[in-house]
Structure formats: structure tokens, C-alpha cells
Motif scaffolding. Structure first.
Motif, mmCIF file in Angstrom:
data_model
loop_
_atom_site.group_PDB
_atom_site.id
_atom_site.type_symbol
_atom_site.label_atom_id
_atom_site.label_comp_id
_atom_site.label_asym_id
_atom_site.label_seq_id
_atom_site.Cartn_x
_atom_site.Cartn_y
_atom_site.Cartn_z
ATOM 1 N N HIS A 1 -8.200 -5.746 0.960
ATOM 2 C CA HIS A 1 -7.437 -5.586 2.197
ATOM 3 C C HIS A 1 -7.457 -4.146 2.690
ATOM 4 C CE1 HIS A 1 -5.761 -9.349 0.711
ATOM 5 N NE2 HIS A 1 -5.263 -9.572 1.921
ATOM 6 N N TRP A 2 -7.209 -3.991 3.988
ATOM 7 C CA TRP A 2 -6.891 -2.667 4.514
ATOM 8 C C TRP A 2 -5.524 -2.724 5.181
ATOM 9 C CZ3 TRP A 2 -6.223 -2.489 9.792
ATOM 10 C CH2 TRP A 2 -6.876 -3.450 10.568
ATOM 11 N N LYS B 1 1.428 7.660 5.609
ATOM 12 C CA LYS B 1 1.213 7.184 4.244
ATOM 13 C C LYS B 1 1.209 5.658 4.229
ATOM 14 C CE LYS B 1 3.922 8.682 0.955
ATOM 15 N NZ LYS B 1 4.968 9.486 0.298
ATOM 16 N N GLY B 2 0.531 5.075 3.256
ATOM 17 C CA GLY B 2 0.452 3.622 3.216
ATOM 18 C C GLY B 2 -0.651 3.113 4.129
ATOM 19 N N SER B 3 -1.637 3.951 4.399
ATOM 20 C CA SER B 3 -2.805 3.509 5.174
ATOM 21 C C SER B 3 -3.983 3.506 4.214
ATOM 22 C CB SER B 3 -3.045 4.452 6.355
ATOM 23 O OG SER B 3 -1.926 4.413 7.225
ATOM 24 N N VAL B 4 -4.077 2.451 3.433
ATOM 25 C CA VAL B 4 -5.025 2.408 2.315
ATOM 26 C C VAL B 4 -5.892 1.161 2.391
ATOM 27 C CG1 VAL B 4 -3.598 3.738 0.726
ATOM 28 C CG2 VAL B 4 -3.275 1.273 0.880
ATOM 29 N N THR B 5 -7.062 1.279 1.806
ATOM 30 C CA THR B 5 -7.968 0.139 1.712
ATOM 31 C C THR B 5 -8.282 -0.081 0.242
ATOM 32 O OG1 THR B 5 -8.920 0.549 3.878
ATOM 33 C CG2 THR B 5 -10.257 -0.701 2.338
ATOM 34 N N ASN B 6 -8.125 -1.331 -0.210
ATOM 35 C CA ASN B 6 -8.496 -1.637 -1.597
ATOM 36 C C ASN B 6 -9.635 -2.669 -1.598
ATOM 37 O OD1 ASN B 6 -7.313 -4.166 -1.234
ATOM 38 N ND2 ASN B 6 -5.379 -3.593 -2.244
ATOM 39 N N GLU B 7 -9.849 -3.352 -2.715
ATOM 40 C CA GLU B 7 -10.995 -4.266 -2.831
ATOM 41 C C GLU B 7 -10.943 -5.364 -1.773
ATOM 42 O OE1 GLU B 7 -8.977 -3.332 -5.182
ATOM 43 O OE2 GLU B 7 -10.204 -2.316 -6.691
#
Ligand code: HEM
Ligand SMILES: *[C@@H]1O[C@H](CO)[C@@H](O)[C@H](O)[C@H]1NC(C)=O
Ligand SMILES: *[C@@H]1O[C@H](CO)[C@@H](O)[C@H](O)[C@H]1NC(C)=O
Ligand SMILES: *[C@@H]1O[C@H](CO)[C@@H](O)[C@H](O)[C@H]1NC(C)=O
Ligand SMILES: *[C@@H]1O[C@H](CO)[C@@H](O)[C@H](O)[C@H]1NC(C)=O
Ligand SMILES: *[C@@H]1O[C@H](CO)[C@@H](O)[C@H](O)[C@H]1NC(C)=O
Length: 213
Positions: free
Chosen positions: A132-133, A124-130
């Protein structure tokens, strides 16, 4: 990605090496998961590399690894022995709204090959937003490695200053969904120190559990 964007990204990443040395290792606690890491930040990107380890006195041990990078970094990697050649390498990149990590090894200054003696589990906490990844992963098999036909190097969990190497590239990887994919060379690389002794925690198992749920 167009050529101009690549050129701009190369410039952004290259300037980092010239103007921004690695900042000292600090303690970082994630506000959502409450997981605490020893963290070092490099470049003007900037890219953060974070480790948490169990409260052990010797290798082998599992490692929680977190990398947070701007999207201008199409891949970012860390080499656990402090140089590109003949040590455990983790490479990671964004894939849609998640991220991917790949176990690699280089015995020459060429594209690192898949390395089967280390295994990563993306947590968990392996996310990509506008902008950052982030990749958060458990590594089994990263804390020691065999090279040059038999000698084994071990990471010292008691060290307040281990030497790690990092690299990043503005060039997109071949297939972001595939952890065996082709990738292109870094535009910058360097080394940094990390306080591994302060990465030790009695809560390691509960961290892994929290991040696995
Ligand atoms: C396609 C992938 C890669 C290619 C083709 C490649 C190629 C090279 C080459 C040709 C050099 C020597 C020239 C120079 O100093 O710039 C070098 C150095 C270096 N690379 Fe890579 N590299 C790759 C991936 C990586 C990764 C994943 C890391 C992870 C940390 C890394 C870390 C370094 C470091 C720290 C150096 C400095 C010298 C050394 O430690 O050996 N490289 N690389
Ligand atoms: C991530 O992308 C997948 C597939 O496109 C989608 O199903 C999912 O809802 C997205 N998750 C978030 C948090 O945006
Ligand atoms: C790719 O992912 C699979 C499934 O998690 C894993 O078994 C394999 O070791 C990974 N390979 C690399 C090179 O990371
Ligand atoms: C995107 O992720 C980065 C890294 O976690 C974070 O600093 C930033 O605030 C996030 N941006 C948004 C819009 O949530
Ligand atoms: C890396 O390991 C290979 C294979 O054991 C060896 O031939 C080579 O000399 C090593 N290179 C370095 C820089 O240690
Ligand atoms: C690790 O274990 C030792 C011995 O039980 C204890 O003294 C120390 O406080 C522990 N360190 C951490 C960071 O939990």
C-alpha cells in the motif's frame, strides 16, 4: 510495469466499481499518531479517503487529508466538489518508500492541470510499503474554490454528508517524483459521502504539529 500486470490491475480496479459501493463514512483514528479522521472506503481496492478539519462553522478552513491505496492504484484522486470538473482536486501516488500529492483542476474531461490556489504540505505518515501507499497532507485552499468566471463554492463543515468524487488508475504516472507530472486516465471513478461534521476536531493544530515533527 508489464502489459499483463496493467491488464490485471485494470480488471481489479474495474470490478470494484461494479461490485462494491462506497461504504458509509466512519470515524478512524490512526493508532500511531492518534490523529482521528472521518473516513470513507471505496471499491474492492479498497481505497480510503480521510479528512480532519478544525472546529469551525464556515469555510475557509485547512484540511488534513489522508489517502490509503493499494499499489495497484498507480494514482488515486479526490475532488472536493463531488465531480471531476471545476473543483479542487488532490491527486496522489507512491514514490519510492514515500508518496507525492499534486494540486490539480480540470475544466474539461482531460488531464487535470496544476492548480495554484490550493497548497499541500506532505506530512508524517506518507509511506509506501510492500502492498500500500499512504499520503497524509495538510491542504490550504481546498475548502472553497472559484469557477465559471466568479462564483465561489464553499464546503459546509457542519454537513453530516458532503459529496466527494474519487478516481483511480492502474497506469503509472510519468515521473512519480514530480507533482506536475503527466498521468493517464482513471479506470474507475465514483462519488461517496463523508460526514464532515464528524471530521471536526478541537485538536486540529496539535494534529498538524504531531504530524509535522
Ligand atoms: C489524466 C487524468 C484524467 C482524465 C484524462 C480524465 C478523463 C475523464 C473523462 C473522459 C471522463 C468522462 C468519461 C467517463 O465518465 O468515464 C471523466 C469522468 C470523471 N472523472 Fe476524470 N479524468 C482524469 C482525472 C480525474 C481525476 C483526478 C478525478 C478525481 C476525482 C476524476 C474524476 C472523474 C469523475 C468523478 C468523473 C465522472 C463525471 C464527472 O464527475 O465529471 N478524473 N474523466
Ligand atoms: C526510504 O528510501 C530512502 C532512499 O532510498 C532511504 O534512505 C530510507 O532509509 C528509506 N526509508 C525507509 C523507512 O525505508
Ligand atoms: C508542487 O510542490 C511544490 C513544492 O511543495 C509546490 O510549491 C507546488 O505548488 C506543487 N504543485 C502542485 C501542482 O501540486
Ligand atoms: C502496509 O500499509 C498498509 C496501509 O497502511 C497496512 O494496512 C499494511 O498492514 C502495511 N503492511 C505492512 C507489511 O506493514
Ligand atoms: C467549467 O468552467 C469553465 C470555465 O469557467 C466553463 O467554461 C465550463 O462551462 C465549466 N464546466 C462545467 C461542467 O461546469
Ligand atoms: C466545537 O466547539 C463547540 C463550541 O465551543 C463545542 O461545543 C464542540 O464540542 C466542539 N466540537 C468538537 C468536535 O470539538
Amino acid at each position: 510495469m508489464g502489459l499483463l500486470r496493467i491488464v490485471v490491475a485494470v480488471m481489479a480496479l474495474t470490478r470494484a466499481t461494479l461490485s462494491a459501493p462506497a461504504k458509509p463514512s466512519v470515524k478512524y483514528c490512526d493508532s500511531e499518531s492518534n490523529v482521528c479522521y472521518a473516513s470513507s472506503t471505496v471499491g474492492i481496492g479498497p481505497i480510503s479517503y480521510r479528512l480532519a478539519i478544525p472546529n469551525v462553522t464556515a469555510s475557509p478552513f485547512d484540511i488534513l487529508l489522508q489517502i490509503v491505496a493499494p499499489k495497484t492504484a498507480q494514482w488515486a484522486g479526490v475532488a472536493f466538489g463531488g465531480h471531476m470538473i471545476n473543483n479542487t482536486i488532490a491527486m496522489a501516488w507512491a514514490n519510492g518508500n514515500t508518496s507525492v500529492i499534486s494540486s490539480r483542476w480540470a475544466s474539461v474531461h482531460e488531464i487535470p492541470e496544476p492548480y495554484e490556489a490550493a497548497e499541500y504540505t506532505v506530512l508524517k505518515g506518507s509511506v509506501t510499503n510492500e502492498t500500500h501507499w499512504t499520503v497524509t497532507a495538510l491542504c490550504k485552499g481546498c475548502s472553497s474554490w472559484v469557477h465559471d468566471g466568479g462564483s465561489r463554492t464553499v464546503m459546509d463543515p457542519n454537513s453530516p454528508s458532503i459529496n466527494l468524487a474519487w478516481a483511480a488508475s492502474p497506469y503509472p504516472v510519468g515521473d512519480p517524483a514530480d507533482n506536475y507530472t503527466m498521468l493517464s486516465i482513471h479506470s474507475e471513478h465514483g462519488t461517496f459521502s463523508l460526514d464532515l461534521a464528524s471530521a471536526k476536531t478541537d485538536n486540529f493544530d496539535s494534529y498538524v504539529k504531531t504530524l509535522s515533527e
